[in-house]
Write an enzyme that holds these catalytic residues in place. Structure first.
Site, PDB file in Angstrom:
ATOM      1  N   ASN A 158       0.840 -12.023 -20.123  1.00  0.00           N
ATOM      2  CA  ASN A 158       1.801 -11.030 -19.635  1.00  0.00           C
ATOM      3  C   ASN A 158       1.201  -9.634 -19.525  1.00  0.00           C
ATOM      4  OD1 ASN A 158       3.458 -13.183 -19.682  1.00  0.00           O
ATOM      5  ND2 ASN A 158       4.837 -12.434 -21.291  1.00  0.00           N
TER       6      ASN A 158
ATOM      7  N   THR B 253      13.610  16.246  22.805  1.00  0.00           N
ATOM      8  CA  THR B 253      14.598  15.846  21.796  1.00  0.00           C
ATOM      9  C   THR B 253      15.531  14.902  22.557  1.00  0.00           C
ATOM     10  OG1 THR B 253      16.124  17.635  22.283  1.00  0.00           O
ATOM     11  CG2 THR B 253      14.503  18.070  20.561  1.00  0.00           C
ATOM     12  N   HIS B 254      15.970  13.864  21.919  1.00  0.00           N
ATOM     13  CA  HIS B 254      16.787  12.830  22.582  1.00  0.00           C
ATOM     14  C   HIS B 254      16.055  12.238  23.790  1.00  0.00           C
ATOM     15  CE1 HIS B 254      20.175  14.570  20.263  1.00  0.00           C
ATOM     16  NE2 HIS B 254      19.585  15.709  20.569  1.00  0.00           N
TER      17      HIS B 254
ATOM     18  N   SER C 282      -1.562 -10.079  31.395  1.00  0.00           N
ATOM     19  CA  SER C 282      -0.456 -11.037  31.444  1.00  0.00           C
ATOM     20  C   SER C 282      -0.972 -12.359  31.997  1.00  0.00           C
ATOM     21  CB  SER C 282       0.641 -10.480  32.357  1.00  0.00           C
ATOM     22  OG  SER C 282       1.365 -11.532  32.958  1.00  0.00           O
TER      23      SER C 282
ATOM     24  N   LYS D 216      -1.000  -6.523  35.346  1.00  0.00           N
ATOM     25  CA  LYS D 216      -0.563  -5.930  34.084  1.00  0.00           C
ATOM     26  C   LYS D 216      -1.690  -5.492  33.147  1.00  0.00           C
ATOM     27  CE  LYS D 216       3.159  -5.448  32.777  1.00  0.00           C
ATOM     28  NZ  LYS D 216       4.201  -6.280  32.229  1.00  0.00           N
TER      29      LYS D 216
ATOM     30  N   ASN E  19      -1.063  -4.374  29.327  1.00  0.00           N
ATOM     31  CA  ASN E  19       0.020  -4.177  28.359  1.00  0.00           C
ATOM     32  C   ASN E  19      -0.474  -3.547  27.052  1.00  0.00           C
ATOM     33  OD1 ASN E  19       1.944  -5.317  30.076  1.00  0.00           O
ATOM     34  ND2 ASN E  19       1.410  -7.384  29.388  1.00  0.00           N
TER      35      ASN E  19
ATOM     36  N   GLU F  48       2.260  -2.470  20.240  1.00  0.00           N
ATOM     37  CA  GLU F  48       3.440  -3.266  19.882  1.00  0.00           C
ATOM     38  C   GLU F  48       3.193  -4.042  18.588  1.00  0.00           C
ATOM     39  OE1 GLU F  48       4.020  -5.443  23.536  1.00  0.00           O
ATOM     40  OE2 GLU F  48       4.219  -3.565  24.634  1.00  0.00           O
TER      41      GLU F  48
HETATM   42  N1  ARG Z   1       0.336 -16.028 -13.247  1.00  0.00           N
HETATM   43  C1  ARG Z   1       1.295 -15.292 -14.021  1.00  0.00           C
HETATM   44  C2  ARG Z   1       1.869 -14.189 -13.156  1.00  0.00           C
HETATM   45  O1  ARG Z   1       1.214 -13.795 -12.266  1.00  0.00           O
HETATM   46  C3  ARG Z   1       0.664 -14.696 -15.218  1.00  0.00           C
HETATM   47  C4  ARG Z   1       1.625 -14.414 -16.322  1.00  0.00           C
HETATM   48  C5  ARG Z   1       2.131 -15.672 -16.884  1.00  0.00           C
HETATM   49  N2  ARG Z   1       2.910 -15.460 -18.049  1.00  0.00           N
HETATM   50  C6  ARG Z   1       3.749 -16.416 -18.548  1.00  0.00           C
HETATM   51  N3  ARG Z   1       4.421 -16.107 -19.600  1.00  0.00           N
HETATM   52  N4  ARG Z   1       3.882 -17.571 -17.935  1.00  0.00           N
HETATM   53  O2  ARG Z   1       2.923 -13.706 -13.356  1.00  0.00           O
END
Ligand code: ARG
Length: 463
Positions: free
Chosen positions: A116, A161-162, A283, A289, A291, A296
């Site tokens: 984490n 403008t507009h 085109s 053409k 383009n 775009e």
């Molecule tokens: N691959 C996970 C992610 O990108 C990593 C963290 C995973 N953590 C867990 N408690 N499963 O979020």
């Protein structure tokens, strides 16, 4: 390919490999987050160095792990690393491979950390460098815009403008508006640095750790400014992702507005600019053409970038604190937006390098639509002590007369003008002169030639 000797998932002691193989395939993020391998290895090396410094692991184990991680980096660089969906993500894949290289001591690597905090650490480092890369591309875009502006300080075009003729201006001044927009984009990416510089590493899964770690050490070694303050917030927070995606969205919106200007000016109806063959396409049926497909493309891609921003906002909405799998999608979104935005900036640079103003046509269009009417009203205020509103009405009457006579303002005779405002003298003709009009806007930020020159110099110095 290095074969996986022990091909089981890291968490298979509790979960006996019963996770649906379909989910293993679909839920794995390795194809996406393998992009983070460098950041992950760097983060891990600093992490184990800190663990050794804090006497949490031995010198020997630290060295073994660092050796293994360096070897893995080389394997990845040489395409000799097997990315296996079974190992879910880049973090698990690297730890798994480490255990194959150095054996059970690899297990020490995950002391006092969780995926984490690990993933956010990698991600923040990646986004910091991606932001710098985008800003380099923005600098290049600003550079070519300045070059074009410098060549077109004296090029007169109608200001709208507009989309109706409003007041004449310098094409160079118009281009300098783009420089302002792109420069704000740069600042926006820089503003996000404060959050990106807070180090998540060490908050572990969600509550911190009982090990005596040194978060200031990893902060310094990984190029962060300070450690994050709250462990739960740290693993839950993706505001830095949203900020980045918002910045991409605004930048992309700017690119899209520029593209739309150029599409309109390139149309046969306006014909104010010509694009060289390098930046148009043909085109399949209409042989004549040319383009503006590239423009775009730029306008269209804004949809992808907005969509990604909205995806992330939606993923976070209503998500309770701390880590959930939902968050894993943040990387695919950011990688995609980054790629699209950089491509768009590079294409915009090509277009700006391959665009020529049709100066004659610009002047001709600027000469229509009674575009100097405001100048006339201002002339009346300045020379005949008239309140602006009264001058506005007199001028409107003069425009009505010109319209009735099917004349341009500068084609009205002095007698015709005097019929509406007897005080007017011959010198009024200069008021209808477009260059004079443009160059009279000397107020700070206005379109007068000297103002533009000064701004170009200012921005050139900043680059
Ligand atoms: N691959 C996970 C992610 O990108 C990593 C963290 C995973 N953590 C867990 N408690 N499963 O979020």
């Amino acid at each position: 390919m290095v074969k996986n000797k022990n091909n089981t998932a890291i968490w298979n002691t509790r979960i006996k490999n019963n996770t649906s193989s379909l989910f293993q395939k679909i839920g794995s993020s390795i194809d996406i987050d393998k992009k983070l391998y460098k950041e992950d290895i760097k983060g891990s090396i600093v992490h184990v160095e800190m663990l050794y410094k804090q006497k949490i692991i031995s010198f020997k184990i630290k060295n073994k792990i660092v050796y293994g991680l360096n070897k893995i980096e080389k394997e990845i660089l040489k395409n000799k690393f097997e990315f296996n969906k079974k190992h879910e993500d880049i973090h698990m894949s690297i730890e798994k491979r480490l255990s194959q290289i150095i054996g059970d001591d690899a297990g020490y690597i995950h002391t006092a950390r969780s995926r984490n905090d690990q993933v956010i650490t990698d991600f923040k480092i990646w986004i910091k460098s991606a932001s710098k890369n985008i800003n380099n591309n923005l600098n290049q875009t600003i550079k070519v815009t300045l070059k074009l502006a410098e060549k077109n300080i004296q090029t007169i075009m109608p200001g709208f403008t507009h989309l109706k003729n409003a007041q004449p201006l310098s094409f160079g001044h118009y281009l300098m508006a783009y420089v302002e927009m792109l420069n704000r984009d740069k600042k926006r990416f820089l503003n996000n640095m404060q959050s990106l510089n807070e180090n998540p590493l060490g908050v572990s899964a969600l509550v911190g750790t009982s090990f005596n770690i040194d978060r200031n050490y990893t902060t310094k070694k990984l190029g962060f400014k300070n450690p994050t303050n709250n462990s739960i917030d740290t693993v839950s927070d993706r505001d830095f992702v949203l900020d980045y995606l918002y910045n991409c969205s605004v930048c992309s919106m700017h690119i899209s507005r520029i593209a739309e200007d150029l599409i309109i000016w390139n149309s046969d109806a306006f014909n104010l600019i010509t694009l060289t063959d390098k930046v148009v396409t043909g085109s399949s049926i209409m042989p004549q053409k040319k383009n503006p497909d590239l423009l775009e493309f730029l306008r269209g891609k804004t949809g992808t970038i907005y969509g990604n921003f909205f995806s992330m906002l939606t993923i976070l909405k209503g998500l309770p604190l701390s880590y959930f799998k939902d968050l894993q999608d943040d990387k695919e979104i950011i990688f995609k937006s980054t790629e699209v935005l950089n491509n768009c900036l590079k294409i915009l640079i090509e277009i700006l390098n391959n665009l020529n103003p049709n100066k004659k046509r610009m002047l001709e269009l600027a000469n229509s639509g009674y575009i100097t009417a405001t100048d006339l009203a201002e002339h009346l205020v300045k020379n005949y002590a008239m309140p602006f509103r009264q001058a506005y009405q007199k001028t409107a009457a003069i425009v009505n007369l010109a319209e009735k006579k099917k004349k341009r303002l500068n084609e009205l005779t002095i007698q015709e003008l005097k019929r509406i405002e007897p005080k007017l003298k011959n010198d009024v003709v200069k008021i209808f002169d477009l260059k004079n009009s443009v160059n009279s806007k000397k107020s700070y930020g206005g379109t007068a030639f000297d103002n533009i020159k000064k701004m170009i110099i200012k921005y050139k110095k900043e680059l």
